[in-house]
Design an enzyme around this catalytic site. Structure first.
Site, PDB file in Angstrom:
ATOM      1  N   ILE A  72       0.833  -1.207   0.000  1.00  0.00           N
ATOM      2  CA  ILE A  72       0.000   0.000   0.000  1.00  0.00           C
ATOM      3  C   ILE A  72       0.872   1.263   0.000  1.00  0.00           C
ATOM      4  O   ILE A  72       0.595   2.217  -0.725  1.00  0.00           O
ATOM      5  CB  ILE A  72      -0.952   0.015   1.231  1.00  0.00           C
ATOM      6  CG1 ILE A  72      -1.801  -1.269   1.305  1.00  0.00           C
ATOM      7  CG2 ILE A  72      -1.843   1.269   1.204  1.00  0.00           C
ATOM      8  CD1 ILE A  72      -2.761  -1.517   0.179  1.00  0.00           C
ATOM      9  N   GLY A  73       1.909   1.267   0.813  1.00  0.00           N
ATOM     10  CA  GLY A  73       2.787   2.444   0.841  1.00  0.00           C
ATOM     11  C   GLY A  73       2.225   3.577   1.660  1.00  0.00           C
ATOM     12  O   GLY A  73       2.395   4.762   1.346  1.00  0.00           O
ATOM     13  N   CYS A 124       7.392  -0.517   8.498  1.00  0.00           N
ATOM     14  CA  CYS A 124       6.691  -0.600   7.212  1.00  0.00           C
ATOM     15  C   CYS A 124       7.679  -0.958   6.107  1.00  0.00           C
ATOM     16  O   CYS A 124       8.633  -0.218   5.859  1.00  0.00           O
ATOM     17  CB  CYS A 124       5.989   0.718   6.867  1.00  0.00           C
ATOM     18  SG  CYS A 124       5.096   0.575   5.305  1.00  0.00           S
ATOM     19  N   GLY A 153      -1.165 -13.163  11.396  1.00  0.00           N
ATOM     20  CA  GLY A 153      -1.925 -14.354  11.010  1.00  0.00           C
ATOM     21  C   GLY A 153      -3.018 -14.767  11.968  1.00  0.00           C
ATOM     22  O   GLY A 153      -3.607 -15.837  11.817  1.00  0.00           O
ATOM     23  N   THR A 202      -5.192  -9.140   8.704  1.00  0.00           N
ATOM     24  CA  THR A 202      -5.691  -9.627   7.412  1.00  0.00           C
ATOM     25  C   THR A 202      -7.002 -10.396   7.541  1.00  0.00           C
ATOM     26  O   THR A 202      -7.829 -10.370   6.618  1.00  0.00           O
ATOM     27  CB  THR A 202      -4.591 -10.504   6.757  1.00  0.00           C
ATOM     28  OG1 THR A 202      -3.424  -9.682   6.593  1.00  0.00           O
ATOM     29  CG2 THR A 202      -5.000 -11.044   5.415  1.00  0.00           C
TER      30      THR A 202
HETATM   31  C1  FMN Z   1      -3.259  -3.910   3.606  1.00  0.00           C
HETATM   32  C2  FMN Z   1      -2.384  -3.778   4.825  1.00  0.00           C
HETATM   33  C3  FMN Z   1      -2.016  -2.509   5.276  1.00  0.00           C
HETATM   34  C4  FMN Z   1      -1.206  -2.365   6.399  1.00  0.00           C
HETATM   35  N1  FMN Z   1      -0.872  -1.117   6.841  1.00  0.00           N
HETATM   36  C5  FMN Z   1      -0.131  -0.969   7.972  1.00  0.00           C
HETATM   37  C6  FMN Z   1       0.154   0.319   8.488  1.00  0.00           C
HETATM   38  O1  FMN Z   1      -0.266   1.356   7.954  1.00  0.00           O
HETATM   39  N2  FMN Z   1       0.919   0.409   9.617  1.00  0.00           N
HETATM   40  C7  FMN Z   1       1.397  -0.729  10.262  1.00  0.00           C
HETATM   41  O2  FMN Z   1       2.085  -0.606  11.286  1.00  0.00           O
HETATM   42  N3  FMN Z   1       1.110  -1.963   9.795  1.00  0.00           N
HETATM   43  C8  FMN Z   1       0.366  -2.110   8.688  1.00  0.00           C
HETATM   44  N4  FMN Z   1       0.062  -3.357   8.223  1.00  0.00           N
HETATM   45  C9  FMN Z   1       0.557  -4.554   8.951  1.00  0.00           C
HETATM   46  C10 FMN Z   1      -0.502  -5.126   9.890  1.00  0.00           C
HETATM   47  O3  FMN Z   1      -0.890  -4.183  10.855  1.00  0.00           O
HETATM   48  C11 FMN Z   1       0.042  -6.402  10.588  1.00  0.00           C
HETATM   49  O4  FMN Z   1       1.174  -6.073  11.349  1.00  0.00           O
HETATM   50  C12 FMN Z   1       0.412  -7.479   9.600  1.00  0.00           C
HETATM   51  O5  FMN Z   1      -0.479  -7.512   8.509  1.00  0.00           O
HETATM   52  C13 FMN Z   1       0.461  -8.863  10.242  1.00  0.00           C
HETATM   53  O6  FMN Z   1      -0.779  -9.203  10.817  1.00  0.00           O
HETATM   54  P1  FMN Z   1      -1.922 -10.064  10.034  1.00  0.00           P
HETATM   55  O7  FMN Z   1      -1.226 -11.287   9.483  1.00  0.00           O
HETATM   56  O8  FMN Z   1      -2.932 -10.376  11.084  1.00  0.00           O
HETATM   57  O9  FMN Z   1      -2.447  -9.198   8.964  1.00  0.00           O
HETATM   58  C14 FMN Z   1      -0.750  -3.526   7.094  1.00  0.00           C
HETATM   59  C15 FMN Z   1      -1.134  -4.804   6.637  1.00  0.00           C
HETATM   60  C16 FMN Z   1      -1.943  -4.945   5.536  1.00  0.00           C
HETATM   61  C17 FMN Z   1      -2.332  -6.330   5.089  1.00  0.00           C
END
Ligand code: FMN
Length: 307
Positions: free
Chosen positions: A75-76, A134, A248, A270
């Site tokens: 996403i950035g 990030c 996860g 996610t």
């Molecule tokens: C689409 C997307 C956007 C994310 N944006 C951020 C963000 O802005 N800041 C951040 O610290 N982590 C961001 N993350 C990371 C998540 O907060 C999380 O640390 C990571 O996805 C692992 O957890 P999950 O497997 O439950 O998604 C983003 C993850 C996803 C998938």
């Protein structure tokens, strides 16, 4: 039965959550997007999208690719910028029971400090989560989280700039995450959250080009759970401050694994994309698990698998 957890025991006002289930930054917008789907006030805390000093459009499309049991995103840090967040979002959050934590990111240490300063004292904001993890921006972000010295520098700068509790979010893209966590805790972090996404890539064999506009992205979802769990286990063994597990988590049993590994709270990321109610389902599942097992205090489960 008590599910409440204190995430900033050394902070003067603390950060007391009614339960350990939080949302992960970037996967739950500003909370408002989900409020018509379920009662988000029941959650432990909401962490908003990564926020920068200026608004950002984010990276080139495509920015999402599904993988086996996971998601690659680049996403950035697309976001509305801190001033709009203070003007438009914080007044809504101020009327909520659920605490909102603002995730911040910058390309410079001074930028992190400026962000923390702007958010200090704003009604509706309960804490700051410092994103030094990030993988999807050209400068800053995960670079700061990759080594203990720069991670500590950012933490110290943010602590000076704000009276709010400070969570620091770590990247798995480093050689020794426990060392980074120790440095961040020594620099004054009230709590540590981990993990952010794992750097990854996917290639379209027909066009012979990477699928993501940014070429690389961050992997999240069930595919990363064992890695995240291992890192949480290591970090919880290395620091005294509360640890927040993320990576996860899709079901209550996933969350309980993280808590048993030493996490005081968890973030659901996610999973919300396939099931917007996932954070609430996780919470309800934890409650059921406790009831069944006759566990009165969630804190009794924290780190129980560590022996
Ligand atoms: C689409 C997307 C956007 C994310 N944006 C951020 C963000 O802005 N800041 C951040 O610290 N982590 C961001 N993350 C990371 C998540 O907060 C999380 O640390 C990571 O996805 C692992 O957890 P999950 O497997 O439950 O998604 C983003 C993850 C996803 C998938």
């Amino acid at each position: 039965m008590s599910l409440s957890v204190q995430l900033a025991p050394k902070h003067h006002s603390g950060l007391l959550l009614a339960n350990p289930v939080m949302t992960a930054s970037g996967t739950f917008g500003y909370g408002t997007e989900y409020s018509h789907l379920f009662d988000i006030q029941q959650l432990g805390a909401i962490v908003c999208k990564g926020t920068t000093l200026e608004p950002r459009d984010g990276n080139l499309q495509p920015r999402l690719v599904e993988t086996a049991c996971g998601l690659l995103n680049s996403i950035g840090l697309q976001n509305i910028g801190v001033d709009a967040l203070i003007r438009e979002k914080a007044p809504i959050w101020a009327s909520w029971r659920v605490p909102v934590i603002v995730n911040i990111a910058s390309e410079t240490i001074d930028g992190y400090a400026q962000l923390a300063g702007k958010l200090d004292g704003v009604a509706g904001i309960s804490a700051i989560e410092v994103n030094i993890s990030c993988p999807n921006i050209k400068a800053g972000g995960a670079e700061f989280g990759a080594n203990p010295e720069s991670a500590a520098e950012v933490t110290a700068a943010v602590k000076v700039a704000t009276s709010l509790p400070v969570l620091v979010k770590l990247t798995p893209n480093t050689s020794d995450i426990a060392k980074v966590a120790t440095a961040v805790a020594e620099a004054g972090a009230d709590a540590i959250s981990l993990i952010n996404t794992i750097k990854g890539i996917a290639i379209d064999i027909t066009s012979r080009r990477p699928l993501l506009g940014n070429i690389t992205g961050g992997l999240s979802g069930p595919a990363i759970k064992p890695v995240a769990l291992c890192m949480v286990y290591e970090v919880a063994g290395a620091v005294e401050v509360p640890v927040i597990g993320c990576g996860g988590i899709t079901t209550a049993s996933d969350a309980i694994e993280f808590i048993m590994a030493g996490a005081s709270a968890v973030q659901v990321g996610t999973a919300s994309f396939t099931n917007p109610r996932a954070p609430l389902d996780v919470l309800e599942g934890i409650e059921q698990f406790m009831k069944k097992g006759g566990i009165n205090n969630l804190t009794d489960l924290i780190g129980i698998a560590r022996g």
